[in-house]
Scaffold this active site. Structure first.
Site, PDB file in Angstrom:
ATOM      1  N   ASP A  31      15.970  11.715  -8.556  1.00  0.00           N
ATOM      2  CA  ASP A  31      17.411  11.982  -8.426  1.00  0.00           C
ATOM      3  C   ASP A  31      17.931  11.841  -7.001  1.00  0.00           C
ATOM      4  O   ASP A  31      18.957  12.442  -6.645  1.00  0.00           O
ATOM      5  CB  ASP A  31      17.744  13.391  -8.950  1.00  0.00           C
ATOM      6  N   HIS A  55      -9.424  10.731   2.122  1.00  0.00           N
ATOM      7  CA  HIS A  55      -8.425   9.706   1.827  1.00  0.00           C
ATOM      8  C   HIS A  55      -7.085  10.000   2.500  1.00  0.00           C
ATOM      9  O   HIS A  55      -6.171   9.176   2.470  1.00  0.00           O
ATOM     10  CB  HIS A  55      -8.227   9.565   0.315  1.00  0.00           C
ATOM     11  N   HIS A 102       0.824  -1.219   0.000  1.00  0.00           N
ATOM     12  CA  HIS A 102       0.000   0.000   0.000  1.00  0.00           C
ATOM     13  C   HIS A 102       0.859   1.270   0.000  1.00  0.00           C
ATOM     14  O   HIS A 102       0.333   2.378   0.077  1.00  0.00           O
ATOM     15  CB  HIS A 102      -0.908  -0.034   1.242  1.00  0.00           C
ATOM     16  N   LYS A 131      -4.227  10.354   5.273  1.00  0.00           N
ATOM     17  CA  LYS A 131      -3.858   9.575   6.459  1.00  0.00           C
ATOM     18  C   LYS A 131      -2.790  10.369   7.202  1.00  0.00           C
ATOM     19  O   LYS A 131      -1.629  10.417   6.789  1.00  0.00           O
ATOM     20  CB  LYS A 131      -3.289   8.201   6.063  1.00  0.00           C
ATOM     21  N   ASP A 161       0.430  16.340  20.194  1.00  0.00           N
ATOM     22  CA  ASP A 161       0.930  17.450  21.019  1.00  0.00           C
ATOM     23  C   ASP A 161       1.358  18.661  20.195  1.00  0.00           C
ATOM     24  O   ASP A 161       2.287  19.391  20.573  1.00  0.00           O
ATOM     25  CB  ASP A 161       2.108  16.987  21.889  1.00  0.00           C
ATOM     26  N   LYS A 184       3.188   4.485  -1.046  1.00  0.00           N
ATOM     27  CA  LYS A 184       3.140   5.470  -2.126  1.00  0.00           C
ATOM     28  C   LYS A 184       4.353   6.392  -1.988  1.00  0.00           C
ATOM     29  O   LYS A 184       4.483   7.120  -0.995  1.00  0.00           O
ATOM     30  CB  LYS A 184       1.873   6.328  -2.059  1.00  0.00           C
TER      31      LYS A 184
END
Length: 441
Positions: free
Chosen positions: A95, A329, A88, A331, A336, A90
């Site tokens: 470079d 979508h 999952h 996450k 704190d 991404k």
């Protein structure tokens, strides 16, 4: 590039065109994609792989190559331990100098180019030493036993197909960038301003936390090796406040234990997730629904993003003009007002125990302030429903129940059922809640 999904839509073609153009000018391109959604894209992937400067690999592949849902389902049942675990992650690295990671896959719904659905998402652009850590993680996945070359697929690209594909992608890119959407896309690109020094970078310490690639083939990994164990090892537990943003939110027994402990320590906790009407995976919402009353009893504040929010002209993009339905979508979480996680990890058992995930923990009050401001704007009652607990009455046998509060066109509303849902949808939700499938959500 390492992605869970890579669609063959406008966004996918634009990215493929950019990769092809980079390869044409001598750049080495490596593309690693999870095999969950490639069965109908094999010829395109093999065509990309045919370029001498492009190499494509599939992660944790299905052995039977078929687009038929029943065939894939049967194979998944036969090899469920392995195929139920997906990559999952991404990440996009250029470079070894700049990296992008977060919640987005490559597809129109992630970049406000889809007419029916727009995912509200969050990525981070990083430079400096942390990019080396991202590159090392990519190499571990690229060289793992679970990564298989696209050249092994049972299709072959004709000799002139690469030339035709290159020409098509170049023409498609030119037409698209000359459109209204293309011009808006170019204007929104932050990289030219960042590289020219016209947009400030946030200087901060960051840690990469990432599951090992063998998580998909070795179910017995020690928890300390997994992303959740690495996070615990950073010792960033909240002492004052915790903000959790997760589109698929199923805390489980362990999550509830953490939440109750934090609340006992006086930590203020806000959770932003999808409303039932906004969720693209109803079965996961059912898992969340089982925890709503215990969460509210523990003192956690819940916010459920509406599928269509009121345009207020502020931080959360106004989705009414381009899409009919929004879905969270992103996450991310903030502890704190100092520690920020941005990545692919959903707060659910699948991310914790089954899929491989990654993300950056950034130690920055300024970035924490910005992420919190975005979330707070999304949690406003004009844009999210706020479930609240209504006490039961033991004398007449009534149990505790939920009410959803929001503001619509300046008017306070209260609903006793899941907002914007039909009786059939609510019946389906109750049926899904009864299924013993939480460990797979």
């Amino acid at each position: 590039m390492q992605y869970y999904l890579f669609h063959n839509d406008t966004t996918g073609k634009l990215v493929a065109a950019a990769l092809m153009a980079a390869a044409e000018r001598g750049v080495r391109v490596r593309l690693l994609i999870d095999d969950i959604d490639t069965a109908d894209k094999e010829l395109r992937l093999v065509t990309l792989d045919a370029h001498p400067n492009i190499e494509v690999r599939l992660f944790n592949p299905f052995h039977t190559r078929s687009t038929h849902l029943l065939v894939k389902a049967w194979q998944a049942l036969q090899d469920s331990v392995r195929l139920n675990r997906r990559m999952h992650n991404k990440v996009f690295i250029a470079d070894n100098q700049i990296g992008i990671t977060g919640g987005r896959n490559i597809g129109d719904e992630y970049f406000n180019a889809h007419h029916d659905l727009a995912f509200v998402d969050l990525d981070v652009v990083a430079a400096g030493a942390i990019v080396d850590a991202l590159s090392q993680s990519f190499d571990q996945y690229w060289n793992s036993d679970a990564a298989v070359s696209a050249s092994a697929l049972p299709v072959t690209a004709e000799n002139n197909r690469l030339l035709r594909a290159t020409r098509f992608l170049q023409q498609f890119r030119s037409r698209t960038l000359d459109s209204t959407y293309g011009r808006a896309l170019t204007a929104a690109d932050p990289l030219p301003k960042l590289l020219a020094g016209k947009m400030p970078w946030h200087l901060a310490r960051a840690d990469l936390i990432v599951d090992p690639p063998d998580k998909v083939i070795n179910p017995d990994n020690a928890t300390s090796r997994l992303l959740v164990g690495q996070l615990a090892g950073l010792w960033v537990d909240p002492t004052q406040s915790a903000l959790i943003v997760s589109p698929y939110f199923v805390p489980g027994a362990m999550g509830m234990a953490y939440f109750r402990y934090w609340r006992h320590q006086g930590v203020h906790i806000d959770v932003l997730t999808n409303a039932y009407a906004a969720s693209d995976v109803p079965v996961v919402h059912a898992g969340y629904a089982n925890y709503r009353i215990p969460l509210l009893e523990a003192g956690i504040n819940l916010h459920e993003l509406k599928p269509v929010s009121e345009p207020t002209g502020e931080r959360l993009r106004d989705l009414g003009s381009g899409s009919s339905r929004a879905s969270l979508h992103a996450k991310t979480f903030v502890f704190d007002d100092e520690h920020v996680f941005i990545g692919s990890f959903n707060f659910d058992p699948r991310s914790a125990l089954l899929n491989t995930e990654m993300g950056l923990v950034i130690h920055s009050r300024e970035l924490a302030r910005q992420v919190t401001a975005i979330a707070q704007d999304a949690m406003r009652p004009e844009r999210s429903y706020q479930p609240r607990l209504v006490a039961g009455n033991p004398e007449n046998g009534t149990a505790k129940r939920l009410q959803w509060h929001d503001i619509h066109q300046g008017i306070v509303r209260i609903s006793d059922v899941e907002p914007e849902t039909s009786p059939i949808q609510r019946g389906l939700l109750r049926a899904l809640q009864a299924l013993p499938i939480e460990e797979h959500l």
